[in-house]
Structures are given as C-alpha cells and as structure tokens.
Motif scaffolding. Structure first.
Motif, PDB file in Angstrom:
ATOM      1  N   ALA A   1      -0.039   4.076  -1.825  1.00 37.23           N
ATOM      2  CA  ALA A   1      -0.862   5.263  -2.117  1.00 37.23           C
ATOM      3  C   ALA A   1      -0.991   6.171  -0.900  1.00 37.23           C
ATOM      4  O   ALA A   1      -1.018   5.708   0.245  1.00 37.23           O
ATOM      5  CB  ALA A   1      -2.253   4.829  -2.571  1.00 37.23           C
TER       6      ALA A   1
ATOM      7  N   LYS B   1       2.635   2.810  13.839  1.00 34.77           N
ATOM      8  CA  LYS B   1       1.689   2.585  12.730  1.00 34.77           C
ATOM      9  C   LYS B   1       1.720   1.138  12.254  1.00 34.77           C
ATOM     10  O   LYS B   1       0.712   0.561  11.886  1.00 34.77           O
ATOM     11  CB  LYS B   1       2.021   3.546  11.577  1.00 34.77           C
ATOM     12  CG  LYS B   1       0.882   3.732  10.593  1.00 34.77           C
ATOM     13  CD  LYS B   1       1.136   4.861   9.608  1.00 34.77           C
ATOM     14  CE  LYS B   1       0.708   6.218  10.152  1.00 34.77           C
ATOM     15  NZ  LYS B   1       0.876   7.303   9.167  1.00 34.77           N
TER      16      LYS B   1
ATOM     17  N   ALA C   1       0.858  -1.197   0.000  1.00 37.97           N
ATOM     18  CA  ALA C   1       0.000   0.000   0.000  1.00 37.97           C
ATOM     19  C   ALA C   1       0.888   1.237   0.000  1.00 37.97           C
ATOM     20  O   ALA C   1       1.340   1.688   1.055  1.00 37.97           O
ATOM     21  CB  ALA C   1      -0.912  -0.019   1.228  1.00 37.97           C
TER      22      ALA C   1
ATOM     23  N   LYS D   1      -1.675  -0.950  12.199  1.00 40.13           N
ATOM     24  CA  LYS D   1      -2.233  -1.491  10.936  1.00 40.13           C
ATOM     25  C   LYS D   1      -2.119  -3.016  10.888  1.00 40.13           C
ATOM     26  O   LYS D   1      -2.617  -3.643   9.963  1.00 40.13           O
ATOM     27  CB  LYS D   1      -1.503  -0.899   9.734  1.00 40.13           C
ATOM     28  CG  LYS D   1      -1.542   0.615   9.646  1.00 40.13           C
ATOM     29  CD  LYS D   1      -2.561   1.120   8.656  1.00 40.13           C
ATOM     30  CE  LYS D   1      -2.567   2.644   8.654  1.00 40.13           C
ATOM     31  NZ  LYS D   1      -3.511   3.216   7.714  1.00 40.13           N
TER      32      LYS D   1
HETATM   33  N1  CTP Z   1      -3.813   3.737   3.928  1.00 42.78           N
HETATM   34  C1  CTP Z   1      -4.848   3.065   3.350  1.00 42.78           C
HETATM   35  N2  CTP Z   1      -6.116   3.560   3.424  1.00 42.78           N
HETATM   36  C2  CTP Z   1      -6.370   4.732   4.072  1.00 42.78           C
HETATM   37  C3  CTP Z   1      -5.286   5.436   4.651  1.00 42.78           C
HETATM   38  C4  CTP Z   1      -4.024   4.909   4.560  1.00 42.78           C
HETATM   39  O1  CTP Z   1      -4.638   1.992   2.765  1.00 42.78           O
HETATM   40  N3  CTP Z   1      -7.595   5.170   4.112  1.00 42.78           N
HETATM   41  C5  CTP Z   1      -2.463   3.139   3.866  1.00 42.78           C
HETATM   42  C6  CTP Z   1      -1.459   3.926   3.068  1.00 42.78           C
HETATM   43  O2  CTP Z   1      -1.437   3.507   1.700  1.00 42.78           O
HETATM   44  C7  CTP Z   1      -0.171   3.592   3.791  1.00 42.78           C
HETATM   45  C8  CTP Z   1      -0.605   3.410   5.232  1.00 42.78           C
HETATM   46  O3  CTP Z   1      -1.984   3.117   5.183  1.00 42.78           O
HETATM   47  O4  CTP Z   1       0.358   2.350   3.360  1.00 42.78           O
HETATM   48  C9  CTP Z   1      -0.375   4.590   6.115  1.00 42.78           C
HETATM   49  O5  CTP Z   1      -0.875   5.753   5.524  1.00 42.78           O
HETATM   50  P1  CTP Z   1      -0.677   7.174   6.220  1.00 42.78           P
HETATM   51  O6  CTP Z   1      -1.405   8.190   5.417  1.00 42.78           O
HETATM   52  O7  CTP Z   1       0.788   7.382   6.501  1.00 42.78           O
HETATM   53  O8  CTP Z   1      -1.333   6.950   7.628  1.00 42.78           O
HETATM   54  P2  CTP Z   1      -2.794   6.974   8.137  1.00 42.78           P
HETATM   55  O9  CTP Z   1      -3.228   5.577   8.347  1.00 42.78           O
HETATM   56  O10 CTP Z   1      -3.660   7.773   7.233  1.00 42.78           O
HETATM   57  O11 CTP Z   1      -2.615   7.684   9.545  1.00 42.78           O
HETATM   58  P3  CTP Z   1      -2.259   9.224   9.866  1.00 42.78           P
HETATM   59  O12 CTP Z   1      -2.827  10.044   8.729  1.00 42.78           O
HETATM   60  O13 CTP Z   1      -2.922   9.458  11.155  1.00 42.78           O
HETATM   61  O14 CTP Z   1      -0.770   9.330   9.975  1.00 42.78           O
END
Ligand code: CTP
Length: 414
Positions: free
Chosen positions: A289, A353, A287, A357
């Motif tokens: 994106a 994280k 992932a 996750k």
């Molecule tokens: N991701 C995802 N779906 C979402 C948000 C994030 O699949 N709705 C995935 C991203 O592709 C990445 C990971 O989760 O591999 C972390 O994304 P990130 O934006 O860094 O973190 P968030 O989970 O959104 O947390 P935060 O914004 O609080 O840092």
C-alpha cells in the motif's frame, strides 16, 4: 495469455449451467488455451455440440464409438496430450460415476482412462438437496481422496428456484481456478497478509488527501500468492478493483484503519480467542500500500467553507503510524516485505529504506512511473545487495516476486 500452449479437455455433463460453458470456452481460448470439448448425451440437451464446436474451434466428441478417431479409441486419444481435464458442469450422477470408476459413456470412460499425470478438475452444479445428500457427500469425499480437485460449488439462487449450495462457480472464477492449477503450490498452507492501494485521509466530509496508487500491483501479488496455494488476506485502501478471487479482502479508508486491521490479523494468535474467523498468525506480510505519511490532525465534521476570495484553510498534520515498521518490530514477526515508491535515487533510497524499516526484503519502484499503469519494473533489495526484475506486466512481476519471496522464506525456515 496465461494459458498459452495449454491443451484443456473440457467435459460437459447434464445441467442448466451448460449455458455458462459457452463463455468459459471463449475465455479459455482468449487466455491462449486449445480447448477440446467432450459432452455427455445429457449435456447435449442443454447446449448443442454445434455451439461448442464453433466456440472451441475443434470437433466435439459425444460418442464412445466415434469413427473420426482413427483407432476408434477416443477415450484414450483425446487425453494423451492434454494438460488438464475440466468437467464443468459436473452433475450429481457424474460425480457418482467418478467415485465408482464407472465407464458407461465416452466422458466417464475417458476420465478413468486418463494418464495419471493429467489433473482432473470438476465443477459441481446441482440442486442444494442433491449436493447435501449423504450419498453425494460420500462420493465427493471419495473423489477428493482419489486426487480429483473440486472447484466450488458456490451458494446462491439455483435454476430450480431453490437457494443454497450447489451453484456452479462463475466463468471468471473457473478461469482463475484453471489458471491456478498450473502454478506450483509453493505457499501451500501459508498465511499471507497484504496491504494494497492508496489510503484516503479526510479533511472534511467531502474532501481528503490521497495518492495515485491504483492497487494493481498489490492485487496482482495477492492473486499470485493465492495461486501459489496461500490463504491470502488483502487489506485494501479505496480502489476500483474487484477482490482477486480466492482472497479475503478487507476494505479500509485511512492509514490508521489499515494499521488497526493489519495488527488484528498479524496478532491473530492472540485475537483468535475473540474472533473465531482468524485462526493463525501470518507467515508473510507484504506491505504494498501507498500509505499516507500524514493525516489532518482534526478533520472538520462539516464542510470547510470559503469565506473570502483570499482565505486559505490552515491544516495541521500529524504523522500516521508506520504499519510496516510496526509489524517488523513485533516479536515473532512474519517474514516482512516492504515496497519503496520513490521518485529518484531508487538504488540509494531503496537500500536505506530496507535497513530503516528493518525488513529482510524491500521492493523498489519509481512511483510516478507505475501508479495506475499495467506495467512496472522492480528492484529487490536484501542483505546481499540488489537484483532487478525487468519491465513486465504486473501479473508477471507478481508471480516472479512470489517466487523470490518463497525462496527467501524457505531459507529462513531451514
Ligand atoms: N508504509 C507503511 N506505513 C506507513 C508508510 C509506509 O506500512 N505509514 C510501508 C509501505 O506500504 C511500503 C513501505 O512502508 O511498504 C515504504 O513506503 P514509502 O511510502 O515508500 O516510504 P515511507 O516509509 O513513507 O518513507 P518516505 O515517504 O520518506 O520515502
């Protein structure tokens, strides 16, 4: 310079597609390769040895009895220090010669006399009926069995005016195949699903919320996974990038669309009954994106108008589904790799994280230092702690990351 230090023997046989080999020769040189051109007499009808010598910077050989080679054995000497032999374009007749081990000119004799460790790649180029002819198909099957790699051909318009299979691959595709031939096939037969790029969440038909992700890191990883032999599905938000050659790209806009596309592919064992194109569930999900965390609850169907100088629209947001967490929570989930785009405290946030996750590997980077650029530096978080992949271009990092993922995947399968 993906081909730095490589010696490529480039064989041309008769075909209109010879004109494309001038460009290929330049591209190989720009990628760092040393190119030695060998041509059949038929090839010289389509492009001259003078052109090919000028572009490759090396004398061109066309004749078995060429006295410029000291021992007068060009069929031996030209390939002894070669890293790969590429025949492009490869005619119907030359495929037949390869299938039968015929040695009746310099190029065919050189192919039969090549050292067994030097790979031979051929890029067929011919009329559709010649390609489909049972004799050609028999010969193609035979040379594949003999370990010769066939590049393409593609389908499309042909020089003769007919349309169908038999077009030689384009120069950038041949280049990608040649570069890939030097990579270990550590993911051969594996299905790899990758998300890349930003998402775009509409506010109204002309406005939306997005982020600065260019998709470059995700696309480089897709390319590296394909080079390692994987079948790659790339689910991409809006980017300005071409789909990496060899991968299957699905373009989406919103996080919800990305989620739905990922779920279709990740549960492919279930959907296979209804979608004949998808046969196997995924082995690896990466992932990359930069998915929008929130979307506007109800996007306006018409453009929101400014009614006075002081008004501001009140937007209500709802959370998007977390794609990575949803995949990681599936029974029989693929090996999941997440990314973390942070702006500070990368070591702390990255480790947390990964656990939140519930993924075995999470790749951390500083989002605003890398979005849109060609370079990055990565921190890999797993159950043992963290390690760094130092600053490099995204292509190099992608290749390193695919190696790191493969090692961990292999351990889980032992
Ligand atoms: N991701 C995802 N779906 C979402 C948000 C994030 O699949 N709705 C995935 C991203 O592709 C990445 C990971 O989760 O591999 C972390 O994304 P990130 O934006 O860094 O973190 P968030 O989970 O959104 O947390 P935060 O914004 O609080 O840092």
């Amino acid at each position: 310079m993906r081909l730095a230090g490589k010696k490529i023997v480039l064989g041309l046989t008769g075909g209109v597609a010879c004109y494309k080999i001038a460009e290929l020769t330049r591209a190989l040189g720009k990628a760092g390769a040393q190119v030695q051109v060998v041509m059949t007499q038929s090839a010289t009808q389509f492009i001259t040895p003078v052109t090919m010598q000028a572009l490759s910077g090396n004398p061109v050989y066309t004749d078995q009895w060429d006295t410029r080679i000291h021992n007068n054995m060009p069929h031996i000497d030209l390939t002894r220090d070669a890293d790969v032999i590429v025949i492009a374009p490869c005619s119907t007749n030359f495929i037949s010669k390869l299938a039968h081990g015929t040695c009746d000119d310099l190029l065919s004799t050189m192919c039969v006399a090549r050292p067994h460790h030097v790979p031979l790649l051929v890029a067929p180029a011919m009329n559709v009926e010649m390609w489909l002819n049972p004799a050609t198909q028999r010969n193609v099957a035979q040379i594949k069995k003999d370990g010769i790699q066939i590049l393409g051909p593609a389908a499309g318009e042909q020089a003769c005016g007919e349309v169908g299979m038999g077009r030689m691959l384009e120069v950038d595709q041949l280049l990608a195949e040649i570069i890939a031939s030097f990579q270990a096939k550590s993911l051969a037969g594996k299905e790899v699903l990758i998300t890349a790029g930003p998402t775009f969440e509409p506010i109204d038909p002309v406005r939306g919320i997005t982020n600065l992700s260019s998709g470059k890191m995700g696309y480089a990883i897709a390319q590296a996974a394909w080079e390692a032999g994987a079948n790659v599905t790339l689910i991409s938000g809006p980017t300005a990038l071409d789909a990496p050659y060899g991968t299957h790209r699905i373009s989406v806009q919103t996080a919800q669309q990305m989620h739905d596309a990922v779920m279709t592919y990740v549960k492919a064992d279930i959907t296979a009954q209804v979608t004949s194109t998808v046969k196997k569930p995924q082995d690896v999900f990466i992932a990359v994106a930069a998915v929008a965390d929130w979307r506007v609850a109800t996007a306006s169907t018409q453009k929101i108008k400014k009614t006075s100088d002081s008004d501001t629209p009140q937007l209500e947001f709802v959370q998007n589904p977390d794609i990575l967490a949803s995949v990681a929570a599936l029974p029989n989930a693929p090996y999941c790799v997440g990314f973390a785009a942070e702006s500070e405290h990368l070591l702390h946030y990255g480790a947390a994280k990964r656990i939140k996750k519930n993924v075995p590997l999470l790749v951390g980077n500083i989002g605003h230092h890398t979005f849109g650029t060609d370079e990055n530096e990565l921190i890999l978080f797993d159950a043992n702690g963290h390690t760094a992949l130092p600053r490099a271009n995204k292509q190099t990092l992608a290749i390193q990351l695919i190696q790191e993922i493969t090692q961990r995947l292999n351990k889980t399968q032992q």
